[in-house]
Motif scaffolding. Sequence first.
Motif, PDB file in Angstrom:
ATOM      1  N   LEU A 241       0.834  -1.206   0.000  1.00  0.00           N
ATOM      2  CA  LEU A 241       0.000   0.000   0.000  1.00  0.00           C
ATOM      3  C   LEU A 241       0.867   1.253   0.000  1.00  0.00           C
ATOM      4  CD1 LEU A 241      -3.079   0.819   0.348  1.00  0.00           C
ATOM      5  CD2 LEU A 241      -2.561   1.043   2.784  1.00  0.00           C
ATOM      6  N   GLY A 242       0.490   2.251  -0.814  1.00  0.00           N
ATOM      7  CA  GLY A 242       1.121   3.559  -0.746  1.00  0.00           C
ATOM      8  C   GLY A 242       0.304   4.474   0.145  1.00  0.00           C
ATOM      9  N   MET A 243       0.761   5.705   0.336  1.00  0.00           N
ATOM     10  CA  MET A 243      -0.019   6.628   1.176  1.00  0.00           C
ATOM     11  C   MET A 243       0.375   8.080   0.913  1.00  0.00           C
ATOM     12  SD  MET A 243       1.678   6.431   4.992  1.00  0.00           S
ATOM     13  CE  MET A 243       1.989   4.675   5.003  1.00  0.00           C
ATOM     14  N   PHE A 244      -0.557   8.975   1.242  1.00  0.00           N
ATOM     15  CA  PHE A 244      -0.314  10.418   1.195  1.00  0.00           C
ATOM     16  C   PHE A 244      -0.717  10.983   2.542  1.00  0.00           C
ATOM     17  CE2 PHE A 244      -1.848  14.774   0.573  1.00  0.00           C
ATOM     18  CZ  PHE A 244      -0.737  15.359  -0.017  1.00  0.00           C
TER      19      PHE A 244
ATOM     20  N   ALA B  23       4.078  17.646   3.431  1.00  0.00           N
ATOM     21  CA  ALA B  23       3.297  16.545   2.869  1.00  0.00           C
ATOM     22  C   ALA B  23       4.254  15.403   2.562  1.00  0.00           C
ATOM     23  CB  ALA B  23       2.567  16.989   1.608  1.00  0.00           C
ATOM     24  N   TYR B  24       3.777  14.169   2.751  1.00  0.00           N
ATOM     25  CA  TYR B  24       4.604  12.987   2.556  1.00  0.00           C
ATOM     26  C   TYR B  24       3.877  12.028   1.611  1.00  0.00           C
ATOM     27  CZ  TYR B  24       6.811  14.865   6.738  1.00  0.00           C
ATOM     28  OH  TYR B  24       7.422  15.714   7.651  1.00  0.00           O
ATOM     29  N   LEU B  25       4.598  11.571   0.603  1.00  0.00           N
ATOM     30  CA  LEU B  25       4.038  10.643  -0.372  1.00  0.00           C
ATOM     31  C   LEU B  25       4.907   9.394  -0.409  1.00  0.00           C
ATOM     32  CD1 LEU B  25       2.093   9.949  -2.723  1.00  0.00           C
ATOM     33  CD2 LEU B  25       3.673  11.176  -4.244  1.00  0.00           C
ATOM     34  N   LEU B  26       4.296   8.243  -0.124  1.00  0.00           N
ATOM     35  CA  LEU B  26       5.017   6.979  -0.121  1.00  0.00           C
ATOM     36  C   LEU B  26       4.544   6.132  -1.295  1.00  0.00           C
ATOM     37  CD1 LEU B  26       5.668   8.023   2.716  1.00  0.00           C
ATOM     38  CD2 LEU B  26       5.385   5.688   3.572  1.00  0.00           C
ATOM     39  N   LEU B  27       5.501   5.692  -2.121  1.00  0.00           N
ATOM     40  CA  LEU B  27       5.195   4.905  -3.316  1.00  0.00           C
ATOM     41  C   LEU B  27       6.071   3.659  -3.341  1.00  0.00           C
ATOM     42  CD1 LEU B  27       5.110   7.858  -5.893  1.00  0.00           C
ATOM     43  CD2 LEU B  27       3.127   6.644  -4.978  1.00  0.00           C
TER      44      LEU B  27
END
Length: 309
Positions: free
Chosen positions: A135-138, A145-149
């Motif tokens: 799973l990714g997340m924002f 802001a943090y974006l996980l890919l």
Amino acid sequence: MKAEIISVGSSLLTGRAVNDNAAFLARAFTALGIAISEVVMIPGVPEKLTKTLKRAEEHAELIIITGGLGPDDNDIVKTTLSKHLNKPLVLDEATQNRIITYHKNSDLIMPKNNQLQALTLLDSLPLENVTGLALGMFYQSDTHAYLLLPGPTDELIPMFNEKTLPVLTKHLLNNKRVSSKVIRLFGLTMAQAHRDLEDLLTTEGNPVVQLYPDGLEIEIQITAINKNEDKAQEAIAKIQKEIEKRSNPYIIGEGNQNLPNIVRELLIEKEVKITGAESLTGGAFLSEVSSLFEAGSIFEGGMVTYSIE
């Protein structure tokens, strides 16, 4: 807004993997008017990630982390970010159910840490993995802001295009519409194209106009952001008109209309088939032709040989 990309994975540092994700994301975010200030590659070590996060937060408002979301012991991104932000991880049940179902249907042994792939920060927006499991997340704090890919490129690109862009549009772009157009050139060098279009090229204006090499071709990408889509299209059309005025003899198409596809359409239109005999190119031409959509309608085969006879 400035952003930093943190790519996590030891394979990047040993040269066993190429950082295609950073190249894709830098191009995508630049087109959105978000400047990438730095790209950093680090191993999956919690202390290293924490130090890198603190440094990134000093000069960037958006922190993008790729990789380190899997079930292995070195996939430390979520747990490290959770400690860094003092924000607990919670289970996304939909993702957990997908993981369990996948392993049952495939007869694969489920990793003991499989639940790690289904965790997300409390109050974050989960990003579904279209082609994988992690799973990714924002997540947005008061300051960043943090974006996980995910790390695999074939997972990251679909997640970004299908799940992440709508979230970014709403939360970072204030629901402004992003419109873009690609113009393809052939028959001139990058230096010539840059000379002819230099005053139009920009990564900070609106529209953003960028020039990229694409094999023997050159790609011009025009991206406009506006709450009114018609106005965005008008801004693109104005730039396109000027590009056509200067580069018309070299324009071969738009979007995916590259040379191989243009040849394919001409062959279909004229009901003609193509073949080839190769030596030094080692099958590259035949491989290109056979990879085209509906190649069977234009291609029946060819020959690769170094023999004079």
